[in-house]
Scaffold this motif. Structure first.
Motif, PDB file in Angstrom:
ATOM      1  N   LYS A   1      48.388  54.938  30.311  1.00 44.94           N
ATOM      2  CA  LYS A   1      49.635  54.724  31.271  1.00 44.94           C
ATOM      3  C   LYS A   1      50.982  54.754  30.507  1.00 44.94           C
ATOM      4  O   LYS A   1      51.839  55.144  31.176  1.00 44.94           O
ATOM      5  N   ILE A   2      51.052  54.207  29.551  1.00 41.85           N
ATOM      6  CA  ILE A   2      52.180  54.027  28.733  1.00 41.85           C
ATOM      7  C   ILE A   2      52.580  55.529  28.452  1.00 41.85           C
ATOM      8  O   ILE A   2      53.863  55.799  28.496  1.00 41.85           O
TER       9      ILE A   2
ATOM     10  N   ASP B   1      65.275  52.654  32.540  1.00 40.86           N
ATOM     11  CA  ASP B   1      64.226  52.684  33.569  1.00 40.86           C
ATOM     12  C   ASP B   1      62.777  52.624  32.978  1.00 40.86           C
ATOM     13  O   ASP B   1      61.918  52.272  33.425  1.00 40.86           O
ATOM     14  N   PHE B   2      62.821  53.384  31.828  1.00 44.18           N
ATOM     15  CA  PHE B   2      61.593  53.382  30.950  1.00 44.18           C
ATOM     16  C   PHE B   2      61.148  52.006  30.613  1.00 44.18           C
ATOM     17  O   PHE B   2      59.898  51.474  31.071  1.00 44.18           O
TER      18      PHE B   2
ATOM     19  N   ASP C   1      56.714  46.330  34.063  1.00 45.76           N
ATOM     20  CA  ASP C   1      56.078  46.471  35.335  1.00 45.76           C
ATOM     21  C   ASP C   1      54.645  46.636  34.968  1.00 45.76           C
ATOM     22  O   ASP C   1      53.705  45.959  35.543  1.00 45.76           O
ATOM     23  N   LEU C   2      54.418  47.653  34.270  1.00 46.94           N
ATOM     24  CA  LEU C   2      52.965  47.701  33.833  1.00 46.94           C
ATOM     25  C   LEU C   2      52.373  46.550  33.172  1.00 46.94           C
ATOM     26  O   LEU C   2      51.114  46.282  33.395  1.00 46.94           O
ATOM     27  N   PHE C   3      53.035  45.991  32.223  1.00 48.16           N
ATOM     28  CA  PHE C   3      52.456  44.458  31.709  1.00 48.16           C
ATOM     29  C   PHE C   3      52.089  43.705  32.764  1.00 48.16           C
ATOM     30  O   PHE C   3      51.043  42.882  32.769  1.00 48.16           O
TER      31      PHE C   3
ATOM     32  N   MET D   1      46.001  41.000  30.801  1.00 51.00           N
ATOM     33  CA  MET D   1      46.819  41.356  29.667  1.00 51.00           C
ATOM     34  C   MET D   1      47.981  40.213  29.738  1.00 51.00           C
ATOM     35  O   MET D   1      48.618  40.105  30.503  1.00 51.00           O
ATOM     36  N   ARG D   2      47.784  39.309  28.614  1.00 51.48           N
ATOM     37  CA  ARG D   2      48.539  38.192  28.480  1.00 51.48           C
ATOM     38  C   ARG D   2      49.497  38.026  26.972  1.00 51.48           C
ATOM     39  O   ARG D   2      48.813  38.750  26.348  1.00 51.48           O
TER      40      ARG D   2
END
Length: 233
Positions: A43-44, A68-69, A75-77, A84-85
């Motif tokens: 995803k990254i 923006d990146f 947002d992915l985190f 995912m913590r």
């Protein structure tokens, strides 16, 4: 379950510097189930391609052209919720008595706080692999000793390895660097000087619904452990 932990540090020289640049030495860790690693990396990688961003992700590289990146990386985190913590420890170097508690050894003190960061999130009957950012230690056995102490303190869990690797090889360690940079900017400086970095801090805070700062022990998504060197949480 098998978990992976990706660690990084901010301002690690505060114990030894004659002119400290900040108050808190900070160490951070990103935790996730091992079977999510490849999905998160993919995803990254897709975000990199969409935004044409290459090279190592780092807090210090956040700029208006890449805002923006980095916002989408944040947002992915948060999109992974409890899978995912992030946890970090903040150590006030002015209150750290290296002579009394750490034999005058700043490096030893540093790894004792690394232990405090990791130990409290290790759960029984799980397996853990810990990746630390590669750094030069005066004692070459520091990480082996850290693994041994963690294993002895968590007999019902298995610490498979505590391994140093260059952050450039581990995109999830780079994600840890970004989250840690945001936390350090709030605790050490209240806000980053760069407007782009401030925008990332505020995006994290919007997702959290609160300002970044010390949390209760029970906080599971974005935990900030401001250690009380007189005892207690």
């Amino acid at each position: 379950m098998k978990f992976e932990v990706y660690c990084d540090e901010a301002l690690p020289d505060l114990f030894t510097s004659e002119k400290p640049r900040a108050k808190y030495l900070m160490i951070g860790a990103l935790w996730l189930p091992a079977d999510l690693r490849e999905e998160a990396k993919a995803k990254i990688a897709a975000l990199r391609e969409r935004h044409n961003v290459h090279g190592e992700m780092k807090w210090r590289k956040i700029s208006p052209s890449r805002l923006d990146f980095y916002a989408e990386v944040i947002d992915l985190f948060f999109g992974y919720a409890a899978d995912m913590r992030f946890r970090c420890i903040a150590v006030d170097h002015e209150k750290t008595n290296l002579d009394h508690f750490h034999d005058g050894d700043g490096e030893l003190g540093f790894y004792k706080f690394y232990y405090q960061l990791l130990h409290h999130w290790i759960l029984d009957f799980n397996e853990y692999t810990v990746f630390c950012d590669l750094k030069s230690n005066r004692s070459p056995t520091r990480l082996a000793e850290l693994r041994k102490v963690l294993s002895n303190a968590n007999l019902s869990a298995e610490i498979l390895n505590v391994q140093p690797l260059p952050s450039g090889q581990l995109v999830l360690m780079q994600l840890c660097d970004i989250l840690l940079g945001a936390a350090s900017s709030r605790l050490n400086f209240d806000a980053p000087a760069s407007p782009a970095k401030l925008a990332i801090v505020e995006r994290i805070e919007a997702r959290l619904g609160r300002k970044i700062g010390p949390t209760w022990k029970s906080e599971e998504k974005f935990n900030v452990f401001k250690i009380n060197l007189q005892g207690g949480w």
